[in-house]
Design a protein around this motif. Sequence first.
Motif: not given
Length: 764
Positions: A139-145, A445-453, A455-458, A476-481
Amino acid sequence: MSRRISFKPYDLPSGGWGSARSVREILTREGVLASGALTLTRQNKVDGFQCVSCAWSKPANPLPFEFCENGAKATAWEITTHRCTPEFFAAHTVTELLDWDDYHLEQAGRLTHPMRYDPASDTYRPVSWSAAFAEIGREMKAIADRKSVVFYSSGRSSNEASYLYGLFARLYGNNNLPDSSNMCHETTSVALPESIGVPVGTCTLDDFAKTDCILFFGQNPGSNSPRMLHPLQEASQRGVPIIAYNPLRERGLESFTNPQSPAEMLTGKRTRISSQYHQVKAGGDLAALTGICKALVAMDDADGHSVLDHAFITQHTHGFEPFIGWLRVRDWDEIERHSGLRRAAMEATATTYAAAKAAIGIYGMGLTQHRAGVETVQMLVNLLLLKGNIGREGAGISPVRGHSNVQGQRTVGITEKPDMVPMDVLAKQYGFEPPREPGLNTVEACEAILEDRINAFIMLGGNFVRAIPDRERMEPAWRRMRLTVNAATKLNRSHLVHGEISYILPVKGRIEVDRQATGPQATSMEDSTACIHGSRGVRSPASKHLISEVDFIVRLAGAVLEPNPKVPWKAWNDDYSLIRRSIGETYPETFHDYERRMWEPGGFHRSLPARHRVWKTKTGKANIITPKGLDEDPDMPEAGHDTLRLITLRSNDQFNTTVYGYSDRFRGIHGTRMVVLMHRDDIKRLGLAEGEIVKMETVSKDGIERAMGGFRVTPYNIPVGCAGAYYPEANALLPLWHYAEGSKTPAAKSIPVTVRREVNAAAV
């Protein structure tokens, strides 16, 4: 989960038999009464383990029982006999567990197996370590950004694990390394370098034995750092004035009975801690410090310039004249209004401080968690600089850090700020080009999660989802990651608010023996006074399936990164002394001869030029910085008929997001955490009654409703216009944008709220 609720004033001192009973109760509850007591004898000892609770200083000559009530609770919580097994997860869906409170989630016990979320059954199911890392790696290797991945760490991870984690993030491609410091003392990390050129305090434990005066702002040692009460007691017994500024009357700042003194325990003797206690209003410390400085300058004017240390000011400071000019035009009526105190209170502090040859300024999150928190911390530094109280024995600035190694993590590279890390050294040391762009802190990081930016949170430990502001928007935004990975010792809410793919991966705790290829390993931590100590685990791991945090990072690196011959992951995992050798190469000024020095009694002190009056600032001097105004929360509505300033609080039965129980002994609250503490005049003015259930709503112009119900109105000794409620429950009321300017530390100590009777809710 019903509990008996009661409210009974507590008239005894901090410490004493109340503390002893509390320790016995939790050791019994966790099933470790005998073995836990034996384990505690190794806590904070030179060849033992460092406390997993707060970061207060570890003495060179420790007491026979060098632990406090909260430290004992944290130890019992980690070595508990309770186990959170695959059978537990099979019996409870995630939807069901989301209704459990923080206490009962962690009370399920130590995690025993790696688990993966199964959406079909809405449960976590066991998975092999190899399968877990294989999927996480894919999953982490497949993340382009690569900038869309966040690497969070709690404040309990060791220096060794933290160093590797920061290196891993940068090898992956970003500086997205938010940590728990972002939520509490990031303000310190911004304020102090600008003022004195170092990001941490300048005091050692020895300074407390040599000081003539202690100024205390916004910190509660009785609940948050009880071992600190020992040097405070000794200072009080020497006749040292201890002056406290705090909105609430906290028992640890009032009186103390030493549980390690048989004579005190048998006779009930108590030591007065604070000689002056000023109940500043929420957000009023900046004005109060202004008043003290103004009074001090007036005394200097009247006494022919003999009060301030003018020689020190001339030689070592910059900005004195503009600051004095600003002070002189401040109006006392304005200072009183913003501080909530009388002029006489601030003048009394100035008189005592002026007479002291050496003074220490102590502070906690009561200063850092405000919109103007950076300026407030700098104003305390200003007060110390006026009398030369930085860089001399018995004097200095002393921020009281929270978690046990939150300060050490920063020292070895856990930061989103690339200018705080020797990137050129890392580039040469490991043969790669580190990312130079600033990463994301907690708020960002929270602002970016709210904006769906994202992909992964470790998550390397911690309970991020529960600790952050704006909970109702964030979950709700967290669940979209796409991916969430949790390395943890116990179950918490962050594991239940999961991404599309989610793992709970159990790791060893600090108290457990960490055996690798070369034998049992040691780790190290840094305390609040910037001393670094070795730590050895003493207990068998809670499960044979646990891995260490270092092993977790090494396996993650193996699954995600391309091999790099200059990065010896396997060798590091086999022998942690090699990690320390690498840390010494990256940070030679502090970590030379690391392996030997970390076992010195009292630890070794990191390099702090300001202790020697060497100022690593842009001006080359200590900067006396003039604030923009007097209000710590200048954009907040004034407390009026409807609006109160809400302070989020920790209880006596809590450390950060970990809730050990429902007894806040010092405040007399038992069986509940859903209370709002209010002055009786405010209760009457708002037409409420003791015991009524109310709803609090944040006053905000952003169009977002933030409201919580179920709070019981509880009269308390708190300034008029202020209210108190427990963290993290009240976090839903804290807007994400309500943070300290300059540091983005959430301004959790002054949230504008209204309090209304909850419809159809009965009084209790």
